[in-house]
Design an enzyme around this catalytic site. Structure first.
Site, PDB file in Angstrom:
ATOM      1  N   PHE A 150       0.911  -1.265  -0.146  1.00 23.63           N
ATOM      2  CA  PHE A 150       0.156  -0.074   0.153  1.00 23.63           C
ATOM      3  C   PHE A 150       0.748   1.281   0.086  1.00 23.63           C
ATOM      4  O   PHE A 150       0.366   2.310  -0.393  1.00 23.63           O
ATOM      5  CB  PHE A 150      -0.871   0.057   1.293  1.00 23.63           C
ATOM      6  CG  PHE A 150      -0.239   0.374   2.572  1.00 23.63           C
ATOM      7  CD1 PHE A 150      -0.052   1.572   2.910  1.00 23.63           C
ATOM      8  CD2 PHE A 150      -0.065  -0.937   3.419  1.00 23.63           C
ATOM      9  CE1 PHE A 150       0.639   2.016   3.836  1.00 23.63           C
ATOM     10  CE2 PHE A 150       0.605  -0.503   4.610  1.00 23.63           C
ATOM     11  CZ  PHE A 150       0.945   1.056   4.936  1.00 23.63           C
ATOM     12  N   LYS A 174      -0.809  -6.894  -9.335  1.00 24.27           N
ATOM     13  CA  LYS A 174      -2.074  -7.188  -8.242  1.00 24.27           C
ATOM     14  C   LYS A 174      -1.467  -6.054  -7.351  1.00 24.27           C
ATOM     15  O   LYS A 174      -0.619  -6.273  -6.437  1.00 24.27           O
ATOM     16  CB  LYS A 174      -1.946  -8.559  -7.639  1.00 24.27           C
ATOM     17  CG  LYS A 174      -3.448  -9.008  -7.240  1.00 24.27           C
ATOM     18  CD  LYS A 174      -3.798  -7.979  -6.146  1.00 24.27           C
ATOM     19  CE  LYS A 174      -3.158  -8.306  -4.860  1.00 24.27           C
ATOM     20  NZ  LYS A 174      -3.537  -7.142  -3.613  1.00 24.27           N
ATOM     21  N   GLU A 177      -4.959  -3.856  -1.991  1.00 25.71           N
ATOM     22  CA  GLU A 177      -6.369  -3.235  -2.105  1.00 25.71           C
ATOM     23  C   GLU A 177      -6.592  -2.133  -1.373  1.00 25.71           C
ATOM     24  O   GLU A 177      -7.534  -1.385  -1.563  1.00 25.71           O
ATOM     25  CB  GLU A 177      -7.226  -4.346  -1.579  1.00 25.71           C
ATOM     26  CG  GLU A 177      -6.826  -5.050  -0.240  1.00 25.71           C
ATOM     27  CD  GLU A 177      -5.565  -5.915  -0.306  1.00 25.71           C
ATOM     28  OE1 GLU A 177      -4.731  -5.825  -0.848  1.00 25.71           O
ATOM     29  OE2 GLU A 177      -5.771  -6.822   0.744  1.00 25.71           O
ATOM     30  N   SER A 227       5.051  -7.195   3.590  1.00 25.42           N
ATOM     31  CA  SER A 227       5.411  -7.494   4.813  1.00 25.42           C
ATOM     32  C   SER A 227       6.310  -9.019   4.785  1.00 25.42           C
ATOM     33  O   SER A 227       5.893  -9.816   3.932  1.00 25.42           O
ATOM     34  CB  SER A 227       4.273  -7.422   5.926  1.00 25.42           C
ATOM     35  OG  SER A 227       3.024  -8.652   5.442  1.00 25.42           O
ATOM     36  N   CYS A 282       9.474   1.341   3.870  1.00 24.49           N
ATOM     37  CA  CYS A 282      10.396   0.074   4.262  1.00 24.49           C
ATOM     38  C   CYS A 282      11.982   0.567   4.621  1.00 24.49           C
ATOM     39  O   CYS A 282      12.607  -0.085   5.056  1.00 24.49           O
ATOM     40  CB  CYS A 282      10.459  -1.042   3.206  1.00 24.49           C
ATOM     41  SG  CYS A 282      11.177  -0.221   1.715  1.00 24.49           S
ATOM     42  N   GLU A 384       8.880  -4.865  13.327  1.00 26.15           N
ATOM     43  CA  GLU A 384       8.789  -3.883  12.348  1.00 26.15           C
ATOM     44  C   GLU A 384       7.360  -3.142  12.868  1.00 26.15           C
ATOM     45  O   GLU A 384       6.282  -4.052  13.003  1.00 26.15           O
ATOM     46  CB  GLU A 384       8.465  -4.275  11.039  1.00 26.15           C
ATOM     47  CG  GLU A 384       8.314  -3.092  10.014  1.00 26.15           C
ATOM     48  CD  GLU A 384       7.976  -3.450   8.446  1.00 26.15           C
ATOM     49  OE1 GLU A 384       7.239  -4.164   8.195  1.00 26.15           O
ATOM     50  OE2 GLU A 384       8.509  -2.881   7.697  1.00 26.15           O
TER      51      GLU A 384
HETATM   52  P1  NAD Z   1       0.852  -6.715   2.927  1.00 25.94           P
HETATM   53  O1  NAD Z   1       2.096  -7.807   3.286  1.00 25.94           O
HETATM   54  O2  NAD Z   1      -0.407  -6.555   3.780  1.00 25.94           O
HETATM   55  O3  NAD Z   1       0.526  -6.755   1.515  1.00 25.94           O
HETATM   56  C1  NAD Z   1       1.284  -6.514   0.320  1.00 25.94           C
HETATM   57  C2  NAD Z   1       0.529  -7.343  -0.863  1.00 25.94           C
HETATM   58  O4  NAD Z   1       0.446  -8.573  -0.588  1.00 25.94           O
HETATM   59  C3  NAD Z   1      -0.762  -6.905  -1.041  1.00 25.94           C
HETATM   60  O5  NAD Z   1      -1.001  -6.677  -2.441  1.00 25.94           O
HETATM   61  C4  NAD Z   1      -1.675  -7.688  -0.557  1.00 25.94           C
HETATM   62  O6  NAD Z   1      -2.802  -7.961  -1.092  1.00 25.94           O
HETATM   63  C5  NAD Z   1      -0.740  -9.017  -0.691  1.00 25.94           C
HETATM   64  N1  NAD Z   1      -1.195 -10.085   0.289  1.00 25.94           N
HETATM   65  C6  NAD Z   1      -1.385  -9.735   1.523  1.00 25.94           C
HETATM   66  N2  NAD Z   1      -1.215 -10.969   2.249  1.00 25.94           N
HETATM   67  C7  NAD Z   1      -1.030 -11.897   1.701  1.00 25.94           C
HETATM   68  C8  NAD Z   1      -0.940 -13.494   1.466  1.00 25.94           C
HETATM   69  N3  NAD Z   1      -1.027 -14.009   2.680  1.00 25.94           N
HETATM   70  N4  NAD Z   1      -0.575 -14.226   0.399  1.00 25.94           N
HETATM   71  C9  NAD Z   1      -0.398 -13.264  -0.871  1.00 25.94           C
HETATM   72  N5  NAD Z   1      -0.726 -12.130  -1.004  1.00 25.94           N
HETATM   73  C10 NAD Z   1      -0.956 -11.368   0.141  1.00 25.94           C
HETATM   74  O7  NAD Z   1       2.179  -5.495   3.121  1.00 25.94           O
HETATM   75  P2  NAD Z   1       1.567  -4.023   2.874  1.00 25.94           P
HETATM   76  O8  NAD Z   1       0.782  -3.941   4.427  1.00 25.94           O
HETATM   77  O9  NAD Z   1       0.499  -3.736   2.042  1.00 25.94           O
HETATM   78  O10 NAD Z   1       2.807  -3.166   2.990  1.00 25.94           O
HETATM   79  C11 NAD Z   1       3.703  -2.848   4.266  1.00 25.94           C
HETATM   80  C12 NAD Z   1       4.723  -3.892   4.201  1.00 25.94           C
HETATM   81  O11 NAD Z   1       5.528  -3.949   2.976  1.00 25.94           O
HETATM   82  C13 NAD Z   1       5.765  -3.381   5.277  1.00 25.94           C
HETATM   83  O12 NAD Z   1       6.364  -4.540   6.038  1.00 25.94           O
HETATM   84  C14 NAD Z   1       7.160  -2.995   4.592  1.00 25.94           C
HETATM   85  O13 NAD Z   1       8.151  -2.913   5.028  1.00 25.94           O
HETATM   86  C15 NAD Z   1       6.983  -3.791   3.336  1.00 25.94           C
HETATM   87  N6  NAD Z   1       7.491  -3.111   2.118  1.00 25.94           N
HETATM   88  C16 NAD Z   1       8.534  -3.383   1.638  1.00 25.94           C
HETATM   89  C17 NAD Z   1       9.522  -2.737   0.589  1.00 25.94           C
HETATM   90  C18 NAD Z   1      10.862  -3.277   0.499  1.00 25.94           C
HETATM   91  O14 NAD Z   1      11.384  -2.874  -0.431  1.00 25.94           O
HETATM   92  N7  NAD Z   1      11.543  -4.237   1.129  1.00 25.94           N
HETATM   93  C19 NAD Z   1       8.774  -1.542   0.201  1.00 25.94           C
HETATM   94  C20 NAD Z   1       7.775  -1.269   0.377  1.00 25.94           C
HETATM   95  C21 NAD Z   1       6.845  -1.878   1.557  1.00 25.94           C
END
Ligand code: NAD
Length: 499
Positions: A150, A174, A177, A227, A282, A384
């Site tokens: 997000f 994808k 959401e 995450s 991140c 985190e």
């Molecule tokens: P999230 O893990 O909740 O969701 C990320 C994406 O994965 C979304 O599109 C979501 O629909 C999908 N998703 C969620 N659960 C899933 C599952 N069980 N199986 C498959 N797909 C799934 O993350 P968020 O809250 O949207 O974003 C924040 C996280 O992203 C933080 O932990 C942040 O550190 C990380 N992040 C990392 C980087 C990097 O480059 N390392 C960059 C930006 C964000």
């Protein structure tokens, strides 16, 4: 009635009836502003089929043709930055200037890929045997999937899909959401730039959409930013299904402050890096490690006023430094993490939990929080939080700082603040972290240098950005060719030896 956002398949919006929808919020007001649909299996199949067919054509286009579309796309990104930034701010909550900055980092990557003819150059060895040459070149993989988080609804999708399509792949995005409008707009702009239908498709939904696509046999490669547990699970499923994968996860980024650092500059740098985007980055700094007996006090003299001066508010107001958190659920998670820190015995020097926006009572606003007296075993240090929470840990030497950072499960980014070249060199060389800043608080590399963390901050062998992205989205093929005069033809039953 709020608008239900469409998917984007085959160069146009795709709407399907009767499916589940998720609310999309404006976190500044806590109001539902749209709904995003959960793609059905049929919609996912349509996107994959559209991408599969587009690949037959797109993979055969010349790099120059692809670059010409990227040049146009770059122009459109520049022209529409304001609109895209407004979409990001409306759904994520970050300030407009921050949103624009993230779009600029996307544009930077598009610019690098405009030179893709050079990036795709292969190797050639003449005369490996009599009349025989060998050459190695890169070919695209097929249909690639990108799953984005997000917090960067424009930049991260660009970082995935542009390298993929530059290299001749087709791509299914994808998006999160929670912030789905700007990704849809990116696809409209790509189409306007001349990208043929189906080269990039976008399907919305939650984890079940991702799970369906991860099991689809026509997907060749997967990139995900998420995450850590999600990133790990996507990586494992993808490779178990025979797909190429690299995924990027969470972080806990340390800023090491040496006694000789310029404390005023360091305090400003840390404040911006910790609380910009409400800590939902991140690469946000979430731990300050002060080195030596007096460093913490010297830093706090500047850090406390800097943090107290942060103006919390709606992201679309010019006077705002820090916007709201993404959602009510995340707001509660961050509040709980802060409460746990207090229970664990850390000292809450600045408590932003009770911040109440004077006008926008329903928004997910929280003020900055600063913890002192934090120890390694505390959860506020280990986990985190992804919110406006900064913790301070004191150590006695650079060696102790290195050991502390290297023991942490995450290794995304880190920074050292010092005026001493040797400390900077020693730290940069020995720290077990993928991206290191020397007096640079958010060391996100330029598009030509790799972006990616170590340890549990990423899964897979290749990073994003630059040549590593090209390597990820292509595989190499080597051709050995011989042209000979007809009178030289002969049979050989022995292993060919190149002499
Ligand atoms: P999230 O893990 O909740 O969701 C990320 C994406 O994965 C979304 O599109 C979501 O629909 C999908 N998703 C969620 N659960 C899933 C599952 N069980 N199986 C498959 N797909 C799934 O993350 P968020 O809250 O949207 O974003 C924040 C996280 O992203 C933080 O932990 C942040 O550190 C990380 N992040 C990392 C980087 C990097 O480059 N390392 C960059 C930006 C964000």
């Amino acid at each position: 009635m709020v608008q239900i956002l469409p998917h984007f398949i085959g160069g146009k919006h795709h709407i399907e009836n009767n499916n589940t929808c998720f609310p999309v919020y404006n976190p500044a007001f806590g109001e539902v502003i749209a709904e995003v649909p959960q793609a059905s299996d049929a919609t996912c199949n349509l996107a994959v089929e559209s991408s599969r067919i587009a690949f037959l054509y797109w993979s055969q286009t010349t790099p120059m043709k692809r670059a010409s579309i990227l040049f146009k796309f770059r122009e459109l990104l520049e022209k529409n930055t304001q609109e895209l930034a407004a979409m990001v701010t409306r759904e994520h909550g970050k300030t407009l200037s921050d949103a624009k900055g993230s779009i600029a980092r996307g544009i930077e990557l598009v610019e690098w890929h405009c030179g893709l003819l050079h990036q795709l150059q292969g190797d050639f060895t003449a005369n490996v045997s009599k009349n025989m040459d060998s050459y190695t070149f890169r070919q695209p993989l097929g249909v690639c999937l990108g799953v984005s988080p997000f917090n960067f609804p424009v930049m991260v999708p660009i970082w995935m899909m542009i390298p993929a399509i530059s290299a001749g792949n087709t791509f299914i995005l994808k998006p999160s959401e929670q912030a789905p409008s700007a990704p849809n707009r990116l696809l409209e702009l790509l189409t306007e730039a001349g990208l043929p239908d189906g080269v990039v498709n976008c399907v919305h939904g939650d984890k079940s959409t991702v799970e369906y696509l991860l099991n689809h046999r026509d997907i060749s490669a997967v990139t995900a930013v998420a995450s850590t547990n999600v990133a790990e699970s996507i990586y494992k499923t993808a490779i178990a299904n025979g797909k190429r994968a690299h995924t990027f996860g969470g972080a806990k980024n340390h800023a090491v402050v040496m006694p000789d650092a310029d404390m005023q500059q360091t305090a400003k740098a840390i404040t911006g890096a910790a609380f910009g985007s409400a800590g939902e980055r991140c690469m946000a700094i979430s731990v300050v490690v002060t080195v030596g007996a007096n460093t913490k006090d010297a830093l706090l003299q500047h850090l406390l006023p800097e943090i107290r001066a942060i103006r919390v508010g709606a992201g679309d107001k010019e006077t705002t430094d820090m916007g709201p958190l993404i959602s009510s659920a995340h707001y509660t998670r961050v509040l709980n993490a802060v409460a746990d820190g207090v229970t664990e015995g850390a000292q809450l020097l600045i408590d932003g939990r009770y911040f109440a926006h004077p006008e926008k009572h329903q928004g997910y606003y929280m003020g900055p929080c600063l913890f002192d007296g934090v120890t390694e075993s505390m959860q506020i240090y280990q986990q985190e939080i992804f919110g406006p929470v900064l913790v301070i840990v004191e150590v006695d030497s650079l060696e102790s700082a290195l050991q502390l950072v290297n023991r942490h499960q995450y290794g995304n980014g880190t920074a050292i603040f010092t005026r001493d070249g040797y400390s900077a060199y020693e730290y940069s060389q020995r720290v077990q972290v993928g991206m290191v800043g020397v007096n640079v608080p958010v060391p996100v590399p330029v598009a030509s240098h790799p972006f990616g963390g170590w340890k549990r901050s990423s899964f897979g062998d290749t990073n994003m950005h630059g040549l590593e992205s090209i390597q990820f989205y292509t595989r190499r093929k080597t051709i050995t060719s011989k042209w000979f005069a007809t009178d030289e033809a002969h049979n050989s039953f022995a292993m060919p030896v190149h002499k």
